[in-house]
Scaffold this motif. Sequence first.
Motif, PDB file in Angstrom:
ATOM      1  N   ILE A 126       0.730  -1.123   0.046  1.00  0.00           N
ATOM      2  CA  ILE A 126      -0.018   0.021  -0.161  1.00  0.00           C
ATOM      3  C   ILE A 126       0.763   1.179  -0.147  1.00  0.00           C
ATOM      4  O   ILE A 126       1.574   1.377   1.154  1.00  0.00           O
ATOM      5  N   ASP A 127       0.961   1.709  -1.151  1.00  0.00           N
ATOM      6  CA  ASP A 127       1.881   3.163  -1.379  1.00  0.00           C
ATOM      7  C   ASP A 127       1.150   4.343  -0.989  1.00  0.00           C
ATOM      8  O   ASP A 127      -0.129   4.460  -1.293  1.00  0.00           O
ATOM      9  N   GLU A 128       1.861   5.243  -0.458  1.00  0.00           N
ATOM     10  CA  GLU A 128       1.170   6.480  -0.013  1.00  0.00           C
ATOM     11  C   GLU A 128       0.138   6.070   0.999  1.00  0.00           C
ATOM     12  O   GLU A 128      -0.968   6.686   1.135  1.00  0.00           O
ATOM     13  N   ALA A 129       0.544   5.545   2.169  1.00  0.00           N
ATOM     14  CA  ALA A 129      -0.204   5.017   3.063  1.00  0.00           C
ATOM     15  C   ALA A 129      -0.973   5.924   3.944  1.00  0.00           C
ATOM     16  O   ALA A 129      -2.208   5.643   4.484  1.00  0.00           O
ATOM     17  N   HIS A 130      -0.318   7.232   3.962  1.00  0.00           N
ATOM     18  CA  HIS A 130      -1.034   8.034   4.752  1.00  0.00           C
ATOM     19  C   HIS A 130      -2.206   8.892   4.077  1.00  0.00           C
ATOM     20  O   HIS A 130      -2.983   9.526   4.769  1.00  0.00           O
ATOM     21  N   MET A 131      -2.491   8.458   2.954  1.00  0.00           N
ATOM     22  CA  MET A 131      -3.708   9.212   2.233  1.00  0.00           C
ATOM     23  C   MET A 131      -4.856   7.974   2.533  1.00  0.00           C
ATOM     24  O   MET A 131      -6.054   8.518   1.938  1.00  0.00           O
ATOM     25  N   VAL A 132      -4.772   7.058   3.099  1.00  0.00           N
ATOM     26  CA  VAL A 132      -6.018   6.213   3.449  1.00  0.00           C
ATOM     27  C   VAL A 132      -6.775   6.882   4.659  1.00  0.00           C
ATOM     28  O   VAL A 132      -6.443   7.440   5.499  1.00  0.00           O
ATOM     29  N   THR A 133      -8.187   7.082   4.406  1.00  0.00           N
ATOM     30  CA  THR A 133      -8.912   7.676   5.089  1.00  0.00           C
ATOM     31  C   THR A 133      -9.122   6.779   6.665  1.00  0.00           C
ATOM     32  O   THR A 133      -8.716   5.734   6.673  1.00  0.00           O
ATOM     33  N   THR A 134      -9.541   7.384   7.533  1.00  0.00           N
ATOM     34  CA  THR A 134      -9.770   6.715   9.005  1.00  0.00           C
ATOM     35  C   THR A 134     -10.859   5.710   8.787  1.00  0.00           C
ATOM     36  O   THR A 134     -10.565   4.825   9.573  1.00  0.00           O
ATOM     37  N   GLN A 135     -11.867   5.827   8.331  1.00  0.00           N
ATOM     38  CA  GLN A 135     -12.857   4.532   7.917  1.00  0.00           C
ATOM     39  C   GLN A 135     -12.155   3.560   7.140  1.00  0.00           C
ATOM     40  O   GLN A 135     -12.283   2.269   7.455  1.00  0.00           O
ATOM     41  N   GLY A 136     -11.132   3.894   6.172  1.00  0.00           N
ATOM     42  CA  GLY A 136     -10.387   2.425   5.380  1.00  0.00           C
ATOM     43  C   GLY A 136      -9.544   2.007   6.377  1.00  0.00           C
ATOM     44  O   GLY A 136      -9.465   0.866   6.251  1.00  0.00           O
ATOM     45  N   PHE A 137      -8.739   2.822   7.399  1.00  0.00           N
ATOM     46  CA  PHE A 137      -8.080   2.065   8.186  1.00  0.00           C
ATOM     47  C   PHE A 137      -8.674   1.228   9.245  1.00  0.00           C
ATOM     48  O   PHE A 137      -8.502   0.220   9.751  1.00  0.00           O
ATOM     49  N   ASN A 138      -9.930   1.663   9.679  1.00  0.00           N
ATOM     50  CA  ASN A 138     -10.642   0.967  10.562  1.00  0.00           C
ATOM     51  C   ASN A 138     -11.245  -0.345  10.029  1.00  0.00           C
ATOM     52  O   ASN A 138     -11.357  -1.325  10.544  1.00  0.00           O
ATOM     53  N   ALA A 139     -11.557  -0.327   8.833  1.00  0.00           N
ATOM     54  CA  ALA A 139     -11.852  -1.371   7.901  1.00  0.00           C
ATOM     55  C   ALA A 139     -10.675  -2.460   7.909  1.00  0.00           C
ATOM     56  O   ALA A 139     -11.119  -3.701   7.796  1.00  0.00           O
ATOM     57  N   LEU A 140      -9.552  -1.946   7.831  1.00  0.00           N
ATOM     58  CA  LEU A 140      -8.159  -2.901   7.638  1.00  0.00           C
ATOM     59  C   LEU A 140      -7.870  -3.265   9.065  1.00  0.00           C
ATOM     60  O   LEU A 140      -6.878  -4.107   8.836  1.00  0.00           O
ATOM     61  N   LEU A 141      -8.369  -2.680   9.964  1.00  0.00           N
ATOM     62  CA  LEU A 141      -7.750  -2.894  11.361  1.00  0.00           C
ATOM     63  C   LEU A 141      -7.589  -4.156  11.714  1.00  0.00           C
ATOM     64  O   LEU A 141      -6.664  -4.809  12.263  1.00  0.00           O
ATOM     65  N   LYS A 142      -8.785  -5.113  11.559  1.00  0.00           N
ATOM     66  CA  LYS A 142      -8.872  -6.350  12.329  1.00  0.00           C
ATOM     67  C   LYS A 142      -8.225  -7.055  11.528  1.00  0.00           C
ATOM     68  O   LYS A 142      -7.380  -8.059  11.910  1.00  0.00           O
ATOM     69  N   ILE A 143      -8.107  -7.007  10.063  1.00  0.00           N
ATOM     70  CA  ILE A 143      -7.147  -8.339   9.411  1.00  0.00           C
ATOM     71  C   ILE A 143      -5.699  -7.914   9.331  1.00  0.00           C
ATOM     72  O   ILE A 143      -5.031  -8.816   9.450  1.00  0.00           O
ATOM     73  N   VAL A 144      -5.324  -6.562   9.628  1.00  0.00           N
ATOM     74  CA  VAL A 144      -4.003  -6.220   9.841  1.00  0.00           C
ATOM     75  C   VAL A 144      -3.491  -6.769  11.323  1.00  0.00           C
ATOM     76  O   VAL A 144      -2.345  -7.126  11.529  1.00  0.00           O
ATOM     77  N   GLU A 145      -4.454  -6.782  12.242  1.00  0.00           N
ATOM     78  CA  GLU A 145      -4.095  -7.295  13.757  1.00  0.00           C
ATOM     79  C   GLU A 145      -3.940  -8.512  13.763  1.00  0.00           C
ATOM     80  O   GLU A 145      -3.028  -9.279  14.271  1.00  0.00           O
TER      81      GLU A 145
END
Length: 663
Positions: A126-145
């Motif tokens: 995931i390039d330019e990861a700081h451009m992911v929105t907060t909702q997008g990060f929350n959607a990925l949080l469980k699978i990243v954890e």
Amino acid sequence: MALALYRKYRPSTFAEVVGQDHVTEPLRTALAAGRINHAYLFSGPRGCGKTSSARIMARSLNCVEGPTPDPCGKCGPCLALAPEGPGSVDVTELDAASHGGVDDARELRDRAFYAPAESRYRVFIIDEAHMVTTQGFNALLKIVEEPPEHLIFIFATTEPDKVLPTIRSRTHHYPFRLIPPSSMRELLERNVAAEGVQVEPAVYPLVIRAGGGSARDTQSVLDQLLAGAGPDGVTYARAVSLLGVTDVALIDAMVDALSADDHKAVFGTVDQLAEAGHDPRRFATDLLDRLRDLILLRSVPDAASAGMVSAPEEQLNRMVAQAERLQPGTLTRYAEIIHNGLLEMRGATAPRLLLELLCARMLLPEVAGDEAATLQRLERLERRFTAGGPAPAAPAAEPASAPAPERTFERPSQRAAAPAAPAKKEPEPAAAPAPKPAPATPPPSPPAPPAVAEPVAEAAPVAGSEPGQIDAAALRQYWPQLLAAVRKLSRSTEAMLTNATVHSVEGSTVVLTHSAEPLARRLSEPRNADCIATALGQVLSGQWTVRCVHAGAVQASAAAPARQTQAAPARQAPPQPTRQQPPSAEQQRSFQRPSATEPPRRAVPTTTEPDIPLPPEPEDEDDPYPAGPDAGGPAAAPAPEPVDPEAIAHKLLSDHLGARPID
């Protein structure tokens, strides 16, 4: 179509990554040991190798011989993930700048659960990861954890602080840095040798400076120069014209003119700069870089051999000669003027005018002895404010042996006690105030000084003290310095000393008086008394002790003899008549028979208290007309009798009825 240099010479292994050994070596060690994490975060400036390292990481993980720090380069995953390869279906590279929403994150999460098609791991870059929105990060949080065993995330960003903290805390963070000039030059020389194009050595510093430490930007600049190279290759003149940098001849001319203090040459160089079409802002920036190099050459003799200054040999010799003609202070002053001028040039409509003003400032002569004067001021301030040091050489700190001929704002007690303090002899009769005679007090003995009428009077030095010891009158001259010294130690103690004064000096003990009894007790506490004693030691040197008493107690003790002398005639004097006289006989007869409708009244007994003579107040001692007949003055007028309207009404009614009882 020709392939860009930054794509053509993209590294394929960690060993080919330039200038990032602090990142590549730990990654190689982790791959060799098999310690693979489920999520990584690569951060750093643009073009420094973050995405390239992420692809190398995916290639090392999916190599047939892997996980390995050195991919073989022959298997299917290695060929697919090579810099010029087509890519792999198991390695997904997502640009978060355009796919950072919550829907993209959900789609990525759904695809993550599928097993890899032909590789060992599924890798999501995931390039330019700081451009992911907060909702997008929350959607990925469980699978990243808690990802599946076959899934690995690699986030690449230039701003790691904008990545969601819950995501960042679940990754291994590897910060990338800008590539140093020495490593960048090796990379450029290797690429130029592979291209087979001749490049003058003076061109490399220009390209490296234009790239700003980014490998991609630097190779793009070199690619532009190689594309426009003539039969002789890339020359310095061609590079200067294409990159828009200032010709080194103009920089040398400006530095030589400044060192020679040649005003005509300085402003002539600015005119040549404008005629050649160079940007004044860029000229000021390049001149600041030259001043930086000269400061280093002046301060560090081997700066060139140590790699601190990068320049061709001929140019380096010329810069060494320039550094020898200018002093370090002058070079620093020039650099500060140029630096401040660059801030003023931002958005300026007339940059050439500002550049000429900067040159005029640099040509101003330095103030001779300015540094020495500053050091002298600092030394004076240190002597004045250093605790425990010698007192500053000021008129207020002169010893008490040479008092000023005339005092201002002094109390009468100070003027009375000052002549008797230096020498033990009788003062002049005209200078001493006339003592007030006391009937019961014997006259003073001839050696003793005359008594002073003021209650709080400063006496001469205590008997038994050594000659030359400071007395109360001299100590009052140091009162401002004492307050300043106390202020440095305790501001609360200094505030309580506002209405305090020096009463006497008894050897090494200083007695203070205060008009407020609570503050007098507070000043006598060990903490405040020690603070004042320490300040006295700083101002006058020596060891001191301090105690504070209430001014009222001192006045009472001073007025005790006068109270005793006035008490004797006061006891023999007849008691003073009371203000309230008893009712007359007629009024008593009128009150003997109260009215039947009115309840009887109880007689209020009247008591008389003898007047107790009080000690005379200080301001009343000189009153020529004391009150009272015993004092010899005019008799006080008797107080008027109180008027009772009800008694008058009874008296009139009884007279009218003939003294009969009222029914």
